[in-house]
Write a protein that holds these residues in place. Structure first.
Motif, PDB file in Angstrom:
ATOM      1  N   VAL A  14       0.853  -1.391   0.486  1.00 24.28           N
ATOM      2  CA  VAL A  14      -0.145   0.247   0.198  1.00 24.28           C
ATOM      3  C   VAL A  14       1.028   1.384   0.058  1.00 24.28           C
ATOM      4  O   VAL A  14       1.598   1.194   0.782  1.00 24.28           O
ATOM      5  CB  VAL A  14      -1.387   0.167   0.850  1.00 24.28           C
ATOM      6  N   SER A  15       0.506   1.797  -1.555  1.00 24.28           N
ATOM      7  CA  SER A  15       1.459   2.980  -1.438  1.00 24.28           C
ATOM      8  C   SER A  15       0.548   4.718  -0.681  1.00 24.28           C
ATOM      9  O   SER A  15       1.367   5.307  -1.017  1.00 24.28           O
ATOM     10  CB  SER A  15       2.170   2.809  -2.453  1.00 24.28           C
ATOM     11  N   GLU A  16      -0.185   5.029  -0.838  1.00 29.44           N
ATOM     12  CA  GLU A  16      -1.121   5.419  -0.729  1.00 29.44           C
ATOM     13  C   GLU A  16      -2.895   5.999  -0.163  1.00 29.44           C
ATOM     14  O   GLU A  16      -2.716   3.762   0.349  1.00 29.44           O
ATOM     15  CB  GLU A  16      -1.693   6.463  -2.071  1.00 29.44           C
ATOM     16  N   ALA A  17      -3.173   6.521   0.764  1.00 34.16           N
ATOM     17  CA  ALA A  17      -4.113   6.884   1.493  1.00 34.16           C
ATOM     18  C   ALA A  17      -5.176   7.726   1.244  1.00 34.16           C
ATOM     19  O   ALA A  17      -4.570   8.611   0.967  1.00 34.16           O
ATOM     20  CB  ALA A  17      -3.558   6.173   2.594  1.00 34.16           C
ATOM     21  N   GLU A  65      -8.317  13.947   0.470  1.00 32.50           N
ATOM     22  CA  GLU A  65      -7.268  14.632  -0.311  1.00 32.50           C
ATOM     23  C   GLU A  65      -6.456  12.607  -0.657  1.00 32.50           C
ATOM     24  O   GLU A  65      -6.841  12.074   0.928  1.00 32.50           O
ATOM     25  CB  GLU A  65      -6.460  15.576   0.333  1.00 32.50           C
ATOM     26  N   THR A  66      -5.676  12.065  -1.649  1.00 37.36           N
ATOM     27  CA  THR A  66      -5.140  11.641  -1.898  1.00 37.36           C
ATOM     28  C   THR A  66      -3.855  11.864  -1.123  1.00 37.36           C
ATOM     29  O   THR A  66      -2.999  12.831  -1.807  1.00 37.36           O
ATOM     30  CB  THR A  66      -5.457  10.389  -2.687  1.00 37.36           C
ATOM     31  N   VAL A  67      -2.836  11.055  -0.384  1.00 33.39           N
ATOM     32  CA  VAL A  67      -1.686  11.068  -0.222  1.00 33.39           C
ATOM     33  C   VAL A  67      -0.796   9.692  -0.132  1.00 33.39           C
ATOM     34  O   VAL A  67      -1.079   8.825   0.484  1.00 33.39           O
ATOM     35  CB  VAL A  67      -1.499  11.773   1.928  1.00 33.39           C
ATOM     36  N   GLY A  68       1.180  10.088  -0.609  1.00 24.42           N
ATOM     37  CA  GLY A  68       1.460   8.863  -0.043  1.00 24.42           C
ATOM     38  C   GLY A  68       2.283   8.882   1.071  1.00 24.42           C
ATOM     39  O   GLY A  68       2.284   9.937   2.150  1.00 24.42           O
ATOM     40  N   VAL A  69       2.915   7.751   1.225  1.00 23.19           N
ATOM     41  CA  VAL A  69       3.707   7.064   2.284  1.00 23.19           C
ATOM     42  C   VAL A  69       5.128   8.473   2.544  1.00 23.19           C
ATOM     43  O   VAL A  69       5.372   9.350   2.010  1.00 23.19           O
ATOM     44  CB  VAL A  69       5.034   6.108   2.673  1.00 23.19           C
TER      45      VAL A  69
END
Length: 519
Positions: A14-17, A65-69
């Motif tokens: 999983v690289s984003e949330a 908003e979609t955010v990465g690690v």
């Protein structure tokens, strides 16, 4: 001096949330380790604690908003909240004098007074994601919307992304309907500002001390956005916001509130009366009564992974049956004393876990996995326990189950099961399993062939306990019997090993004393 709040590790794959909920707003005082916000992935909900005590500074990643690690979420400032609150109006005046480029159309619309249109675009979906599916529109053409109010939800194969309104006005045209596939940067809809620019200007002039967060919900123009997962759940359950009582901050509707409302019959109360059946339905009317729903991206991913498991592994299933008489008698004899001493109920899962650990020691290839051209043997047992939840099947992992006693196993199963039902499992708690147990018997399943949980090489299927006539020492007696199924990867587990494993599980359950004697 400020401290950065960043996205934590979300898991191997999983690289984003998506930022689901902020529990604090700029200017609020926070303590170290106090929960600041909640992130959602396609599998779990991740809470982000404060790395230090201080005052909430700028929120860099707003809700939806979609955010990465390791992406920056917000900052924590040292000192009291009064200073930040005093400074905020100045910030807003500065932003009005020098607006950000992305809000240029909104600023022109507000100052010009003549109205205009704003394009609603597909946001950035992530490094490796180029397209998404429009899953739900929360608004329809002609609806009046506020700036930052959620318009629709997009689904990728990893996460759900909510699209906020870039300004206030009227949703004049929807270009991508529900079920359509859209590309990153594509156009979703058109927003007409009209003469409603005063509404947006009034919102910009709102006091910075957080008063807007304290207004109660009222109709469609509420100031508090509901959790993204709650909106999706309401759309799936056919509920409106008026039918759900929010328990989150400032009346915010959470996913658990929707589940409770659906359970209480909220949807039934508002559902229209069914149409009277036609006397002689024709083939055409049958099609009219069907409902065709596009699979969600998450369900498509699940389907792909399950099929990949079948295509990759040489999967085979062997069966046996176990007489549960001795386990049931032992459980009934000690369950009250066990509960009193350990504070947890004695169930069947601890017996099956111990029996599987015992069998895995004798047949280690069932506890191994293939990595390229190598076989990796695990000298430990991380037991996966398949658990059904309202959103689907998850497999929390009990680590080092081979070193745990009955009480520790039961406590771990109870804890992981509760977190799974509440959607609070972390990625770490669902990774690293070496073997899995799936209990279809709780749903009444009498016999099934479980599918492997890759890269594992074995999974045990438990089933319903059913009284059946059995021949015991030349006599027919009624015994509580359960069918067992072991699905295994025939590439590294031979038939002899699989049958031996299942026989050892059967022997341990039919005579639990063998577990104590390590036989």
């Amino acid at each position: 001096m400020s401290t950065e709040v960043r996205v934590p590790t979300l898991g191997e794959s999983v690289s984003e949330a998506t930022v689901a909920t902020w529990f604090k707003k700029p200017g609020d005082k926070v303590e170290a380790d106090e929960m600041l916000c909640e992130l959602e992935t396609d599998k779990v909900t991740v809470e982000v604690p404060s790395p230090a005590a201080g005052t909430m500074g700028d929120i860099v990643a707003p809700e939806g908003e979609t955010v990465g690690v390791d992406a920056l979420l917000a900052t924590i400032e040292e000192g009291s909240g009064a200073k930040s609150k005093d400074e905020k109006p100045a910030k807003e005046e500065k932003s009005e004098a020098k607006p950000e480029p992305k809000d240029g159309k909104q600023t022109e619309k507000a100052s010009g007074g003549g109205g205009g249109s704003i394009d609603v675009m597909v946001p950035t979906l992530g490094e490796s994601v180029s397209e998404a599916t429009v899953s739900t529109w929360f608004k329809k053409a002609g609806d009046t919307v506020e700036a930052d109010e959620m318009l629709c939800e997009l689904e990728t194969d990893k996460v759900s992304v909510e699209v906020p309104s870039p300004g206030a006005g009227t949703l004049s045209e929807i270009l991508a309907n529900e079920g359509d596939t859209v590309q990153a940067g594509g156009k979703l809809a058109v927003l007409s500002s009209g003469s409603d620019s005063g509404v947006e200007q009034a919102k910009d002039d709102a006091p910075a001390d957080g008063d807007q967060y304290q207004q109660p919900k009222a109709g469609g123009g509420k100031d508090v956005e509901d959790a993204p997962s709650a909106k999706k759940a309401m759309a799936e359950a056919g509920l409106s916001a008026d039918q759900v009582t929010g328990t989150g901050k400032d009346g915010r509707i959470m996913k658990e509130d929707v589940a409770k409302a659906a359970k209480d019959g909220g949807a039934k109360a508002e559902a229209p009366a069914p149409a009277a059946p036609k006397r002689a339905p024709s083939p055409a009317s049958d099609a009219d009564r069907e409902e065709r729903v596009k699979m969600t991206r998450l369900r498509q991913t699940i389907a792909k992974r399950l099929k990949d498991s079948q295509n990759t592994a040489a999967m085979l299933t062997t069966y046996n049956e176990v007489d549960m008489t001795e386990v049931m008698a032992l459980r009934n004899e000690y369950k009250d004393e066990f509960l009193k001493k350990h504070g947890v109920k004695l169930g069947f899962m601890s017996f099956f876990t111990k029996a599987c650990v015992h069998a895995l020691k004798e047949v280690p290839e069932v506890n191994a996995e293939i990595d390229g051209t190598e076989i990796v043997y695990k000298n430990f047992v991380h037991m996966g326990i398949a658990t059904g939840t309202p959103t689907g099947l998850v497999v929390p992992v009990i680590r080092d189950a081979d070193a745990m006693g009955f009480a520790a196993i039961e406590k771990a199963i109870a804890e992981k099961g509760a977190k799974a039902r509440d959607g609070k499992l972390s990625m770490e708690e669902m990774q690293g399993g070496t073997f899995t147990i799936s209990n279809g018997g709780v749903y009444g399943s009498l016999m099934s062939s479980p599918i492997l949980n890759p890269p594992q090489s074995g999974i045990l299927g438990m089933h319903k306990i059913q009284d059946r006539p059995m021949a015991i020492k030349g006599e027919v007696v009624i015994r509580p019997m359960m069918y067992l199924a072991l699905s295994y990867d025939h590439r590294i587990v031979d038939g002899k090993g699989a049958v031996t494993f299942l026989v050892r599980v059967k022997e341990a359950l039919e005579d639990p004393r063998r577990l104590l004697m390590d036989l």
